[in-house]
Design a protein around this motif. Sequence first.
Motif, PDB file in Angstrom:
ATOM      1  N   ARG B 110       0.586  -1.173   0.177  1.00  0.00           N
ATOM      2  CA  ARG B 110      -0.185   0.187  -0.193  1.00  0.00           C
ATOM      3  C   ARG B 110       0.275   1.041  -0.098  1.00  0.00           C
ATOM      4  N   MET B 111       2.198   1.098   1.352  1.00  0.00           N
ATOM      5  CA  MET B 111       3.027   2.954   0.688  1.00  0.00           C
ATOM      6  C   MET B 111       3.638   2.637  -0.214  1.00  0.00           C
ATOM      7  N   TYR B 112       4.021   1.713  -1.189  1.00  0.00           N
ATOM      8  CA  TYR B 112       4.351   2.076  -2.628  1.00  0.00           C
ATOM      9  C   TYR B 112       3.378   2.374  -3.681  1.00  0.00           C
ATOM     10  N   GLU B 114       0.502   4.253  -3.021  1.00  0.00           N
ATOM     11  CA  GLU B 114       0.058   5.142  -2.443  1.00  0.00           C
ATOM     12  C   GLU B 114       1.900   6.460  -3.333  1.00  0.00           C
TER      13      GLU B 114
END
Lengths: 215, 298
Positions: B110-112, B114
């Motif tokens: 998810r962090m990547y 975003e």
Amino acid sequence: MKLTLASFLTLIAGVTVLADHFVVVPFINKTASTFIQWSVMLSAFSTALGGANILAVHTKRMSGKSANRGLSALLLGSMVTWLVIGLKLGMESQVYKFIWDNVYGSLSSTLFALNAFFVASAAYRSFRIRGIDTVILLVTACTVMLGRTGLGEAIYPGMPQVADWLMRVPNTAGMRGITIGGALGAISVSARVILGLERGYGGSERGMGVSGYDL
Amino acid sequence: MAAVNGEWGYRAMTFRRLAVLDSRIVYAAVFLSILLPLWRPLGLSISVSQGTFDVYEVVDSLSQDDTVIVSPSFAPSSEAEVYPQMEAILRHLLARKARVAFVNLNVEGRMYAEKAMTTLAPEFGYNYGEDYVILPFTPGLETAVASISDDFLGTYERDAYGTPLTETGALAGIRSINDFALVVDFNTGDTTIYYIQHAKPRGIPVIAGASGVTVPYLTPYLATGQLSGLIGGLRGAAEYETAIDNPGMALAAMDAQSLSHASILALIGLGNAAYFLAKRDDARTTRRSRQSNGGELK
């Protein structure tokens, strides 16, 4: 009793999901689909269980006289801090992203980057030509390494194609053998688990050993 | 004769010392070979391989109505290699106006997603919910992929921010995995194989971006056609940046990779030269020593 029940549930789940691949029976297909979705929930639960286990092990270690209790305290402190920030402020918060970018991401990348130095040092010390097999290994390694860079292409324009051929033909042949061997092993282990011959996952009712043969 | 023995013994000792060179010198050589090209790029050119071109062709064949699963299944340890691949392919997907659903099989995904869309969405005029959706982390790896393939809407009712999927325009027409046009997995492990095993049999083409060490595991699936395309390592990312004519971080880092690989090869060569010279001189020293002592050898 516990092991028998676990084996029975494994048999039902295993046979249903396996049958789903081969038959079109709405009841079986629907049940298999439900089992697969349950497995995602079980995975999520096991993650939480893992967290609880870390908490229990390191809390015990901190309270004892272990020489590494400082490291345990650091681990628990980091874990709890990040958990609280994630739950309270959310993953979109600047604080969470700051920790992600500047602590977790940086540390993880750094640890992996250190491999480059260790690989170079190990290759320098250990990669010795001692026979025809090491010559083949060295030539292959050099070709693939140079073929994956612009320098190799500058030395010989066909280098990337040679490296690609090595990956596509000899590598694929070797990997196929390994994959097929691994798959046959997985099939035999799965069959043993489904049939209740392998029950290491359930532990032992007598609290010792994991063999499934002691019923 | 003693002087000769001493000379040969000294040379053998020098070569032996060279064979066990101080690690710090090796580390410094590797460090400089990475640092110098980043400071002063060499500008070595990169040609686009057939494998990368195959991936390009698959992405280029998408139309505006297509929805694609993008799965960032990697961790910060492989970010330097895999993230540039993801950014380059996303650029191409967004240029084709495809709708994107980010499926996250690991917590970092998810962090990547975003991070990439923070940069790319404004550039391509993409709006969250309407043109792309980020789905929550789904634990279980293979079981997660099996669940997504078996019942997509049963697995995901809401996106990562809690919005019901029925309210997101990007996934409005999606009922099952069969409604997706493509799966693009960026991995450092087995996740591509899970997509091949569970999504591909339902007729969804799978392409992958993988770290250099993962490529050997995936090439057998390319040969069988189960994997429609594969780009590997930093070079794969640099090739894709070249293919879409958008030089980025991978092309900038390729010179550093070139020189670091060259330095490792040079160190292997030096280590072997020292090993053989030390061995040869050892043999000479022994022979001369025997000659001086008993004269057995002529």
